[in-house]
Design an enzyme around this catalytic site. Structure first.
Site, PDB file in Angstrom:
ATOM      1  N   LYS A  88     -93.838 -25.814   4.429  1.00  6.83           N
ATOM      2  CA  LYS A  88     -94.485 -25.308   5.653  1.00  6.83           C
ATOM      3  C   LYS A  88     -94.924 -23.845   5.506  1.00  6.83           C
ATOM      4  O   LYS A  88     -95.864 -23.412   6.155  1.00  6.83           O
ATOM      5  CB  LYS A  88     -93.553 -25.462   6.855  1.00  6.83           C
ATOM      6  CG  LYS A  88     -93.226 -26.915   7.200  1.00  6.83           C
ATOM      7  CD  LYS A  88     -94.374 -27.612   7.887  1.00  6.83           C
ATOM      8  CE  LYS A  88     -94.069 -29.064   8.186  1.00  6.83           C
ATOM      9  NZ  LYS A  88     -95.211 -29.823   8.695  1.00  6.83           N
ATOM     10  N   GLU A 110     -95.966 -25.482  17.507  1.00  2.65           N
ATOM     11  CA  GLU A 110     -95.070 -26.593  17.822  1.00  2.65           C
ATOM     12  C   GLU A 110     -94.148 -26.768  16.621  1.00  2.65           C
ATOM     13  O   GLU A 110     -94.502 -26.371  15.507  1.00  2.65           O
ATOM     14  CB  GLU A 110     -95.891 -27.867  18.031  1.00  2.65           C
ATOM     15  CG  GLU A 110     -96.251 -28.643  16.747  1.00  2.65           C
ATOM     16  CD  GLU A 110     -97.157 -27.888  15.767  1.00  2.65           C
ATOM     17  OE1 GLU A 110     -97.833 -26.938  16.181  1.00  2.65           O
ATOM     18  OE2 GLU A 110     -97.177 -28.256  14.569  1.00  2.65           O
ATOM     19  N   SER A 379     -90.341 -32.229  -0.167  1.00  2.00           N
ATOM     20  CA  SER A 379     -90.987 -31.295   0.768  1.00  2.00           C
ATOM     21  C   SER A 379     -90.067 -30.208   1.312  1.00  2.00           C
ATOM     22  O   SER A 379     -90.524 -29.124   1.679  1.00  2.00           O
ATOM     23  CB  SER A 379     -91.598 -32.076   1.929  1.00  2.00           C
ATOM     24  OG  SER A 379     -90.631 -32.944   2.498  1.00  2.00           O
TER      25      SER A 379
END
Ligand SMILES: Cc1ncc(COP(=O)(O)O)c(C=O)c1O
Length: 414
Positions: A88, A110, A379
């Site tokens: 991210k 969000e 991830s």
């Protein structure tokens, strides 16, 4: 097949927004077009990710898992080693730089698993933005460590107590905020979903994962992987690693969704697999949604908060329709077993989201040849899931510790 960044991918994508947001979307699209054409932007972006986040992330050979499954060689792209613990951070650094160029003062976002929220709070602190994060009440409970760190990093975390109390509502609230504060605020959307240009912008920023992976594969293995496997929430980590390989037809690409309590139940988050998703327009874009016949969004479920979402990237929907990407679904239980095995065999603690990709690799590896290579995109790391793992593994010692800790609240002497 070549992927071109556009507002539509086949019939998926587009921008369906309230009139009041027309100005900010035009500004964002124009800024995106400018930085895309400016090689210096990408160099600055790469430099920050190198010095701040530790990129390039390595590829680790999972020797013990490979020996265990007696099939394809299993390699792991280590996005878990990024600063803040997941992929991210890439998107957040990139959009943070864009927000600076647009002269914005405030970031809103969000978050589901909280990884995106932590990354946004981090970059807001680093680049000097004020910051508000929207998070569903259920997600805030199951990802409590990330809520704690967002607040310590200086962000305001607003819990949404309406609707499904997960990612869908957090996105709706963030859009509501943006409608009221379009001038000074940038909505830093965390995945390759939403109205144009977000799917293209996020996919472009995350393409750094696949660019690195391709270089690393050629340098260290002198060939490309046979298959690449990644988990899919909105689609940013999967598109991040897939894009660079789309033109290489010989490389199989597998997108893994959450089958939750089972493919045949209503408790899952499948949109691409087994025709569970149908075409609709919601949250400003057209894609496959998990919805009923009347277009009402259904309730999704996954143990992994980051996969627990009703929509999916229009780019992925298109690539699946074109049969360039295969999809699969992994249940809560299968993901948990895969997470445990990876801890024990490789000493790597995966995020619950990433454990879905690992589980799929473990299904496929034994059926493949020893000469084949599976590259799994890991991830994120599982630190954020400590409370989930504690419950899921039914760890008595951990539960006793939590009870004792709660009973002995100590006031700070500092
Ligand atoms: C570690 C991790 N992996 C995967 C995902 C899924 O999102 P995406 O599909 O955008 O990569 C998330 C989302 O929060 C996440 O935190």
């Amino acid at each position: 097949m070549k992927l071109k960044y556009d507002s539509y991918y086949g019939s998926f994508g587009g921008r369906f927004n309230p009139e009041i947001l027309h100005g900010v979307f035009t500004e964002l699209t124009e800024t995106f077009e400018k930085v895309k054409a400016d090689n210096n932007f990408w160099l600055e972006y790469e430099k920050i990710l190198k010095n701040y986040s530790g990129r390039p992330t390595p590829i680790t050979e999972a020797t013990n898992l490979t020996a265990h499954f007696k099939g394809a060689k299993i390699l792991i792209k280590r996005e878990d080693l990024n600063h803040t613990g997941s992929h991210k951070i890439d998107n957040v650094v990139g959009q943070g730089l864009l927000a600076q160029r647009m002269g914005k003062k405030r970031l809103i976002a969000e978050t589901g698993a909280g990884q995106h929220g932590v990354a946004v709070a981090t970059i807001a602190a680093k680049l000097g933005f004020s910051c508000t994060i929207y998070m569903g009440e259920i997600d805030a409970k199951r990802q409590r460590p990330n809520v704690f760190w967002m607040e310590k990093l200086g962000a305001e975390v607003i819990e949404i107590k309406s609707g499904s109390r997960t990612l869908k509502e957090a996105i709706n609230e963030a859009f509501r905020d943006w409608v009221n504060n379009p001038k000074d605020t940038h909505y830093l959307l965390g995945t390759a979903c939403g109205p144009h240009p977000f799917p293209s912008l996020v996919a472009w920023l995350q393409s750094i994962i696949g660019k690195e992976a391709k270089r690393q594969m050629i340098k260290d293995y002198q060939k490309l992987p046979t298959k690449i496997i990644a988990s899919v929430g909105g689609g940013s980590n999967s598109l991040g690693i897939f894009q660079e390989f789309i033109e290489h037809k010989e490389v199989g690409l597998v997108a893994v969704e959450a089958a939750g309590l089972g493919v045949d139940t209503d408790n899952h988050s499948m949109r691409l697999t087994a025709n569970k998703g149908t075409v609709g327009i919601a949250q400003g874009y057209k894609t496959l949604f998990f919805q009923d016949e009347e277009g009402q969004m259904r309730k999704t479920h996954s143990i992994a908060a980051g996969l627990d979402y009703i929509g999916v990237s229009p780019i992925l929907a298109y690539l699946v329709e074109k049969k360039r990407i295969d999809c699969a679904a992994i249940s809560d239980k299968e993901a948990l077993i895969a997470a445990k095995l990876t801890m024990r065999k490789e000493g790597i603690i995966p995020a619950l989201e990433s454990a879905h990709a690992l589980a799929q690799a473990f299904k496929e590896a034994p059926k493949m040849d020893k000469k084949d290579i599976i590259l799994v995109n890991l991830s994120g790391r599982g630190d954020k899931d400590i409370f989930n793992f504690g419950d899921l593994f039914f760890d008595k010692k951990w539960q006793t510790f939590i009870k004792q800790k709660a009973a002995n609240q100590i006031e700070s002497k500092i």
